[in-house]
Motif scaffolding. Structure first.
Motif, PDB file in Angstrom:
ATOM      1  N   ILE A   1       0.819  -1.214   0.000  1.00 19.64           N
ATOM      2  CA  ILE A   1       0.000   0.000   0.000  1.00 19.64           C
ATOM      3  C   ILE A   1       0.853   1.264   0.000  1.00 19.64           C
ATOM      4  O   ILE A   1       0.318   2.366  -0.173  1.00 19.64           O
ATOM      5  N   ASP A   2       2.161   1.141   0.209  1.00 21.39           N
ATOM      6  CA  ASP A   2       3.014   2.338   0.168  1.00 21.39           C
ATOM      7  C   ASP A   2       3.037   2.941  -1.226  1.00 21.39           C
ATOM      8  O   ASP A   2       3.029   4.164  -1.391  1.00 21.39           O
ATOM      9  N   VAL A   3       3.117   2.074  -2.230  1.00 21.21           N
ATOM     10  CA  VAL A   3       3.172   2.530  -3.622  1.00 21.21           C
ATOM     11  C   VAL A   3       1.886   2.092  -4.313  1.00 21.21           C
ATOM     12  O   VAL A   3       0.932   1.672  -3.683  1.00 21.21           O
ATOM     13  N   ASN A   4       1.867   2.208  -5.630  1.00 22.02           N
ATOM     14  CA  ASN A   4       0.694   1.839  -6.417  1.00 22.02           C
ATOM     15  C   ASN A   4      -0.556   2.607  -5.994  1.00 22.02           C
ATOM     16  O   ASN A   4      -1.633   2.029  -5.808  1.00 22.02           O
ATOM     17  N   LYS A   5      -0.407   3.909  -5.840  1.00 18.07           N
ATOM     18  CA  LYS A   5      -1.559   4.745  -5.544  1.00 18.07           C
ATOM     19  C   LYS A   5      -1.183   6.206  -5.752  1.00 18.07           C
ATOM     20  O   LYS A   5       0.005   6.561  -5.788  1.00 18.07           O
ATOM     21  N   PHE A   6      -2.212   7.046  -5.893  1.00 18.02           N
ATOM     22  CA  PHE A   6      -1.983   8.482  -5.911  1.00 18.02           C
ATOM     23  C   PHE A   6      -1.580   8.913  -4.503  1.00 18.02           C
ATOM     24  O   PHE A   6      -2.148   8.456  -3.512  1.00 18.02           O
ATOM     25  N   GLY A   7      -0.617   9.812  -4.433  1.00 15.08           N
ATOM     26  CA  GLY A   7      -0.122  10.210  -3.128  1.00 15.08           C
ATOM     27  C   GLY A   7       0.735   9.144  -2.477  1.00 15.08           C
ATOM     28  O   GLY A   7       1.051   9.241  -1.291  1.00 15.08           O
ATOM     29  N   GLY A   8       1.103   8.109  -3.244  1.00 18.14           N
ATOM     30  CA  GLY A   8       1.937   7.042  -2.701  1.00 18.14           C
ATOM     31  C   GLY A   8       3.348   7.522  -2.438  1.00 18.14           C
ATOM     32  O   GLY A   8       3.788   8.570  -2.922  1.00 18.14           O
ATOM     33  N   ARG A   9       4.069   6.736  -1.654  1.00 21.59           N
ATOM     34  CA  ARG A   9       5.434   7.102  -1.312  1.00 21.59           C
ATOM     35  C   ARG A   9       6.321   5.867  -1.305  1.00 21.59           C
ATOM     36  O   ARG A   9       6.027   4.896  -0.612  1.00 21.59           O
ATOM     37  N   PHE A  10       7.345   5.898  -2.129  1.00 27.83           N
ATOM     38  CA  PHE A  10       8.349   4.851  -2.077  1.00 27.83           C
ATOM     39  C   PHE A  10       9.283   5.153  -0.910  1.00 27.83           C
ATOM     40  O   PHE A  10       9.922   6.206  -0.857  1.00 27.83           O
ATOM     41  N   LYS A  11       9.356   4.221   0.048  1.00 23.12           N
ATOM     42  CA  LYS A  11      10.136   4.421   1.264  1.00 23.12           C
ATOM     43  C   LYS A  11      11.454   3.661   1.150  1.00 23.12           C
ATOM     44  O   LYS A  11      11.497   2.436   1.204  1.00 23.12           O
ATOM     45  N   TYR A  12      12.514   4.433   1.011  1.00 19.45           N
ATOM     46  CA  TYR A  12      13.828   3.856   0.738  1.00 19.45           C
ATOM     47  C   TYR A  12      14.304   2.961   1.879  1.00 19.45           C
ATOM     48  O   TYR A  12      14.800   1.854   1.653  1.00 19.45           O
ATOM     49  N   SER A  13      14.147   3.422   3.108  1.00 21.86           N
ATOM     50  CA  SER A  13      14.636   2.649   4.248  1.00 21.86           C
ATOM     51  C   SER A  13      13.924   1.312   4.359  1.00 21.86           C
ATOM     52  O   SER A  13      14.527   0.299   4.740  1.00 21.86           O
ATOM     53  N   LYS A  14      12.651   1.280   4.026  1.00 22.74           N
ATOM     54  CA  LYS A  14      11.909   0.022   4.087  1.00 22.74           C
ATOM     55  C   LYS A  14      12.400  -0.944   3.020  1.00 22.74           C
ATOM     56  O   LYS A  14      12.524  -2.153   3.261  1.00 22.74           O
ATOM     57  N   ALA A  15      12.683  -0.426   1.825  1.00 17.33           N
ATOM     58  CA  ALA A  15      13.138  -1.286   0.733  1.00 17.33           C
ATOM     59  C   ALA A  15      14.486  -1.917   1.044  1.00 17.33           C
ATOM     60  O   ALA A  15      14.689  -3.125   0.868  1.00 17.33           O
ATOM     61  N   ILE A  16      15.446  -1.117   1.538  1.00 13.77           N
ATOM     62  CA  ILE A  16      16.774  -1.679   1.795  1.00 13.77           C
ATOM     63  C   ILE A  16      16.760  -2.606   3.008  1.00 13.77           C
ATOM     64  O   ILE A  16      17.545  -3.558   3.074  1.00 13.77           O
ATOM     65  N   SER A  17      15.870  -2.365   3.970  1.00 13.09           N
ATOM     66  CA  SER A  17      15.776  -3.279   5.111  1.00 13.09           C
ATOM     67  C   SER A  17      15.195  -4.620   4.677  1.00 13.09           C
ATOM     68  O   SER A  17      15.572  -5.670   5.218  1.00 13.09           O
ATOM     69  N   LEU A  18      14.280  -4.611   3.712  1.00 12.59           N
ATOM     70  CA  LEU A  18      13.749  -5.860   3.181  1.00 12.59           C
ATOM     71  C   LEU A  18      14.842  -6.669   2.495  1.00 12.59           C
ATOM     72  O   LEU A  18      14.874  -7.903   2.605  1.00 12.59           O
ATOM     73  N   ILE A  19      15.746  -5.988   1.788  1.00 11.58           N
ATOM     74  CA  ILE A  19      16.843  -6.684   1.120  1.00 11.58           C
ATOM     75  C   ILE A  19      17.756  -7.344   2.153  1.00 11.58           C
ATOM     76  O   ILE A  19      18.134  -8.518   2.019  1.00 11.58           O
ATOM     77  N   ASP A  20      18.104  -6.611   3.197  1.00  8.44           N
ATOM     78  CA  ASP A  20      18.997  -7.156   4.228  1.00  8.44           C
ATOM     79  C   ASP A  20      18.377  -8.342   4.960  1.00  8.44           C
ATOM     80  O   ASP A  20      19.088  -9.225   5.439  1.00  8.44           O
ATOM     81  N   SER A  21      17.065  -8.362   5.082  1.00  7.32           N
ATOM     82  CA  SER A  21      16.400  -9.405   5.859  1.00  7.32           C
ATOM     83  C   SER A  21      16.048 -10.641   5.042  1.00  7.32           C
ATOM     84  O   SER A  21      15.452 -11.581   5.579  1.00  7.32           O
ATOM     85  N   VAL A  22      16.384 -10.666   3.755  1.00  6.82           N
ATOM     86  CA  VAL A  22      16.060 -11.825   2.919  1.00  6.82           C
ATOM     87  C   VAL A  22      16.752 -13.082   3.423  1.00  6.82           C
ATOM     88  O   VAL A  22      16.160 -14.159   3.501  1.00  6.82           O
ATOM     89  N   ASP A  23      18.028 -12.963   3.798  1.00  8.10           N
ATOM     90  CA  ASP A  23      18.803 -14.125   4.252  1.00  8.10           C
ATOM     91  C   ASP A  23      19.894 -13.640   5.194  1.00  8.10           C
ATOM     92  O   ASP A  23      20.406 -12.515   5.044  1.00  8.10           O
ATOM     93  N   SER A  24      20.234 -14.494   6.143  1.00 12.93           N
ATOM     94  CA  SER A  24      21.264 -14.117   7.118  1.00 12.93           C
ATOM     95  C   SER A  24      22.627 -13.942   6.473  1.00 12.93           C
ATOM     96  O   SER A  24      23.517 -13.320   7.056  1.00 12.93           O
ATOM     97  N   SER A  25      22.814 -14.478   5.272  1.00 11.52           N
ATOM     98  CA  SER A  25      24.106 -14.350   4.590  1.00 11.52           C
ATOM     99  C   SER A  25      24.304 -12.976   3.967  1.00 11.52           C
ATOM    100  O   SER A  25      25.431 -12.608   3.627  1.00 11.52           O
TER     101      SER A  25
END
Length: 685
Positions: free
Chosen positions: A429-453
């Motif tokens: 729900i952050d994106v794909n809408k009018f007034g949406g916002r791509f949140k950089y910190s959320k995106a990079i935290s998702l990448i780091d949490s994919v795997d412990s490696s």
């Protein structure tokens, strides 16, 4: 000792409270509660208290719209403020067919009910019409053109009014009804030959004591009840009146996408006789089935009910238009509205609305016209609603995750995991809408949490708008991003995919040259991979870095490398958090997001001194041209000798004024946008 701990609802806490209460009684001083049968009694008391507290809490929650969870309660609470939740909606298609070889026939009637079988995904659906359609016969030929058909089963129910019953109710027996297809006819008795059509009303404004109208409300099990007047608000029914209710029971959104139809309906002539089926032609599809939808969800009811109530079914402010549109058009995924006074120059007396439908990218012209007509009953006199196509603001990433090969040496699997995580975020729900916002910190935290490696990641952000070129015409283009641009280099902060223009044989690209912190100029150049850019036009437009706007001067674009006459223009945002302003629809584009896995040799222990660390640039390194994964065009370029234009061409997101001359003459856009407003003219979408 007073027992005052009433806030402990956990079972163990309740049990402890009971023990403390008993210990305060002198008869139970130093009593061993754990080692006696009294412990069982305490458990029973605690369990009873816990169950009662839970039920009381849930019952209290069901009394409020925000906290209720059962659909019946949510619907009842919304009903108290005059809101009727949307029903399921039938998928609708348009077909045409004709009947020939007719003799002694003046008219043909396509009877209400089943009309066609429609082929959908892995199954077939029945399509109906709710009312008879009659057409004339000319020279033995009749044409049923552009007939709108509805997915579902046509049902009819009858009720007889009995005034001796204290509280007679008229409940439609079926669930999954498309309430927009309900037709109510009332006869004076079951044997009467004439009937009166009753119309559904949303509110009582303009309803008199003699109005033939009814109200509709949802009740339990997603069924509906008809409510008629009382001779104060609407005409009251009389004893023995005979009510016929017809409607379509639908499969909702499952019926979308049917494109092939076969006729199975019933056609009669003016005498009521059925015609020979061999005279009916094959069915042609004008529009495949679309706009089917499920019943309004609980979360949607909670969102729209108070907003519709606050607007009182009137569209005055921009937020009113957003709420009302979501109410009258169930296929809305996201909507934005703003007044013409916010534009530059102002356009007073208008409200501009942009809608992202659930099925598809744009509203059809017919749907826009239908919505304009529906909005007239809500809008304030003198205010003209105008629909504009939404404009996509694409967010793209260049992801460089570092990983420890000692913990996970499957690079492809890690890459897939990162891609899946980002894909999931792209649907949030952050994106794909009018007034949406791509949140950089959320995106990079998702990448780091994919795997412990994964030890870290360096992720770069770019933004993109698509310029929809008007081929073979001189025009100006204005593309607005609504976000401030970053200028880290003197040139090529903004780059594009290729296109051809009149008078230049090679593929042309555009880029920017920085003049100062606020302004820059656009220039055109040709480029061969590995070579040096050859500037062919130095002053081709301007850039406003502070407001994120690009203005391209008069140019005749003949063809584009990307399909659908699109020139992709990317820029570097000043902030990694991207916001969609006004009519910009934020879309996280995974197709043009790249992922490059890098081994972290320090973390693996192979290089503890850091002498062979792979360094990744933390800032965007400009290239001369944009590299895109979008589909390329399959059509050939237009020759300069064939380039011509007449009149004014309207594109998907604005108006382009073009000239009929094939020489380089000036043209101007008929509308401009204010800084940072996010609107554009001249084909950006």
């Amino acid at each position: 000792m007073a027992f005052g701990q009433y806030v402990n609802l956990d079972f163990d806490q309740i049990k402890t409270s009971i023990k403390d209460y008993l210990r305060s009684n002198t008869n139970f001083t130093d009593y061993d509660f754990e080692g006696s049968n009294l412990s069982i009694i305490i458990d029973a008391l605690a369990y009873n208290t816990y169950t009662t507290a839970y039920n009381t809490n849930m019952a209290a929650n069901e009394c409020f719209l925000d906290s209720s969870t059962l659909r019946e309660n949510v619907v009842a609470l919304a009903r108290n403020i005059g809101y009727v939740p949307r029903s399921r909606r039938s998928a609708r298609a348009k077909i045409s067919f004709n009947v020939s070889g007719l003799t002694e026939t003046s008219t043909l009637t396509l009877n209400s009910g089943v009309v066609c079988n429609g082929a959908g995904e892995n199954t077939n659906y029945i399509f109906c019409i709710p009312e008879d359609i009659t057409v004339p016969v000319t020279n033995g030929f009749a044409e049923f053109s552009n007939i709108e058909i509805y997915e579902g089963v046509f049902v009819s129910e009858n009720f007889t009014v009995d005034t001796s019953l204290f509280n007679q109710r008229y409940i439609l027996d079926n669930s999954f009804i498309d309430t927009s297809t309900i037709k109510i006819k009332v006869k004076s008795s079951s044997t009467a030959t004439s009937s009166v059509t009753y119309k559904q009303i949303d509110n009582i404004v303009g309803v008199t004591s003699t109005s033939n109208s009814y109200l509709l409300q949802e009740i339990e099990d997603e069924r509906y009840e008809l409510i008629f007047g009382d001779n104060v608000i609407g005409r009251k029914l009389s004893n023995n009146n005979y009510i016929t209710a017809s409607y379509i029971v639908t499969d909702g959104k499952d019926g979308n996408g049917a494109a092939e139809f076969s006729f199975v309906g019933n056609i009669t002539n003016q005498d009521g006789a059925a015609i020979n089926a061999s005279l009916i032609s094959l069915v042609s599809t004008n529009e495949k089935s679309r706009d089917g939808d499920e019943i309004e969800s609980i979360s949607s009811i909670k969102y729209f009910a108070p907003r519709i109530y606050s607007s009182q079914y009137r569209a005055v402010t921009s937020s009113d238009y957003e709420s009302v549109l979501g109410y009258i058009y169930p296929n809305v995924e996201s909507v934005t509205a703003f007044g013409g006074e916010e534009m530059t120059p102002p356009r007073f007396g208008k409200v501009f609305i942009s809608v992202k439908p659930r099925n598809g990218d744009f509203l059809s012209d017919e749907t826009k016209r239908e919505l304009v007509q529906k909005l007239k009953s809500y809008a304030v006199a003198g205010i003209v609603p105008e629909f504009i196509d939404l404009k996509y603001l694409y967010v793209e990433l260049k992801v460089n995750p570092y990983y420890n090969p000692s913990l996970n040496d499957d690079q492809d699997n890690l890459k897939t995991g990162v891609s899946n995580a980002l894909t999931q975020y792209s649907r949030s729900i952050d994106v794909n809408k009018f007034g949406g916002r791509f949140k950089y910190s959320k995106a990079i935290s998702l990448i780091d949490s994919v795997d412990s490696s994964i030890t870290s990641n360096i992720t770069l952000v770019t933004i993109r708008r698509n310029l929809k070129a008007v081929l073979g015409q001189f025009a100006q283009y204005e593309i607005c991003y609504g976000n401030m641009f970053h200028t880290q280099e003197s040139s090529y902060n903004i780059v594009s995919t290729g296109f051809t223009i009149e008078g230049v044989a090679d593929t042309v690209y555009l880029a920017d040259e920085v003049i100062n912190r606020d302004k820059g100029r656009i220039f055109f150049f040709t480029y061969t991979e590995g070579g040096t850019p050859n500037i062919i036009k130095k002053n081709a437009g301007t850039v406003d870095y502070m407001h994120g706007e690009i203005l391209i001067d008069t140019v005749n674009i003949l063809s584009t490398v990307i399909a659908n006459n699109v020139v992709e223009i990317q820029a570097i945002p000043h902030s990694n958090d991207i916001v969609g302003l006004r009519d910009l629809y934020v879309k996280f584009d995974m197709s043009n997001t790249t992922i490059n896995m890098i081994q972290d040799l320090n973390a693996s222990g192979e290089n503890t001194f850091g002498s062979i660390v792979v360094h990744t640039h933390s800032y965007y390194t400009p290239t001369y041209t944009r590299i895109s994964n979008s589909p390329v065009t399959t059509g050939s370029a237009l020759l300069p000798s064939t380039a011509s234009s007449t009149g004014t061409t309207t594109s998907s997101s604005g108006t382009v004024t073009s000239t009929s001359s094939s020489t380089s003459t000036s043209s101007s856009s008929t509308s401009t946008s204010s800084g940072g407003g996010g609107s554009s003219s001249g084909g950006g979408y």
